[in-house]
Design a protein around this motif. Structure first.
Motif: not given
Length: 303
Positions: A114-116, A190-194, A168-170
């Motif tokens: 999963l983590t490559g 953070t703005a595009v993830t949270a 993508t994973l989170l």
């Protein structure tokens, strides 16, 4: 979920965390933000039972971390990607963690994939790059397939492809109904993830709201205007109550009226408009504005 209630931590005369309360809920990525020295790391350490609070409590799924029977299966944590014995391979590091929590070797293979890290699994961790150590730390956090994840600076050292991968994973893990608490200094990321933000300053809560609401409240907006007669339009806008600042090449930065209202005012006076662009400050600027305001309030209270 992760619940923090009236959490306080003192180091002698220094108040590191002051009555902090917030909840990181299932199904969303919660960004945990604050300036250096604001108490973020101390808070995370108290959640994980590494530091004892001076007051209040922090729980994971309703219990203190120390009371969890199989902690890796309930909460996955990444605080320090470098906390690995340098002579031990990545695979053996994960196998040792798995054995301590009754997790089988098959899951070790799954998280390495999963983590490559499959190709580097038998190399010594001391030979890993910073990005590879981050991936190994994430593999350890995911080892028990936990419903709660607590990650401190997980994209540190990752290349752009790695940053996209972890974003993508989170978001995928949150979509499965897991709780993800993400501490990061990369505010744009953070703005595009949270989905949700918990912002602290000087150990105190500054904001606890959705990312969209935080930006709406704290991110300053204006309209960039380029037109044929800027001085005349500026006079008309100020007369209408707008705040107008002059920028380079005769452009105007207008705060107050919407872009449509500015265009209509210009048209009513025969002023040709070449550009109307709505501009919103970034999360970085909103964060600085919010924490600066909180610091000023704290200083005034102390005085």
């Amino acid at each position: 979920m992760i619940e923090v209630r009236d959490l306080t931590k003192r180091y002698g005369a220094t108040l590191a965390v002051a009555g902090l309360t917030f909840t990181a809920r299932p199904g969303q990525v919660t960004g945990f933000l604050g300036p250096n020295g604001s108490g973020k790391s101390t808070t995370l350490r108290m959640v994980l039972g590494l530091d004892a609070p001076s007051g209040g409590r922090a729980t994971v799924n309703g219990r203190p971390y120390a009371a969890l029977r199989r902690p890796l299966s309930e909460v996955g944590a990444l605080l320090d990607a470098g906390a690995v014995h340098p002579a031990r391979s990545g695979r053996h590091h994960l196998l040792a963690l798995a054995a301590s929590n009754g997790i089988g070797a098959r899951r070790v293979r799954e998280v390495l994939e999963l983590t490559g890290l499959e190709q580097a699994a038998r190399r010594r961790a001391g030979q890993y790059s910073l990005g590879m150590k981050q991936r190994l730390g994430l593999a350890a956090a995911l080892l028990g397939d936990p419903p709660v994840l607590l990650l401190d600076e997980p994209v540190n050292g990752l290349d752009p492809e790695g940053v996209q991968w972890i974003r993508t994973l989170l978001r995928g893990l949150a979509a499965e109904g897991r709780t993800v608490l993400l501490s990061s200094h990369l505010l744009g990321e953070t703005a595009v993830t949270a989905d949700h933000l918990v912002v602290i300053g000087r150990g105190r809560l500054v904001a606890d709201c959705s990312t969209a609401d935080f930006l709406a409240e704290h991110a300053r907006t204006d309209v960039l205007v380029r037109c044929a007669r800027p001085a005349e339009l500026a006079r008309l806008l100020r007369a209408a109550g707008a705040v107008v600042a002059e920028e380079d090449a005769g452009a105007l930065a207008v705060t107050g009226p919407a872009a449509a209202a500015i265009g209509e005012l210009a048209a009513a006076h025969g002023i040709g408009v070449h550009e109307l662009t709505l501009r919103q400050a970034s999360l970085e600027q909103a964060f600085l504005d919010a924490t600066d305001a909180a610091d000023a309030t704290t200083r005034e209270g102390a005085a």
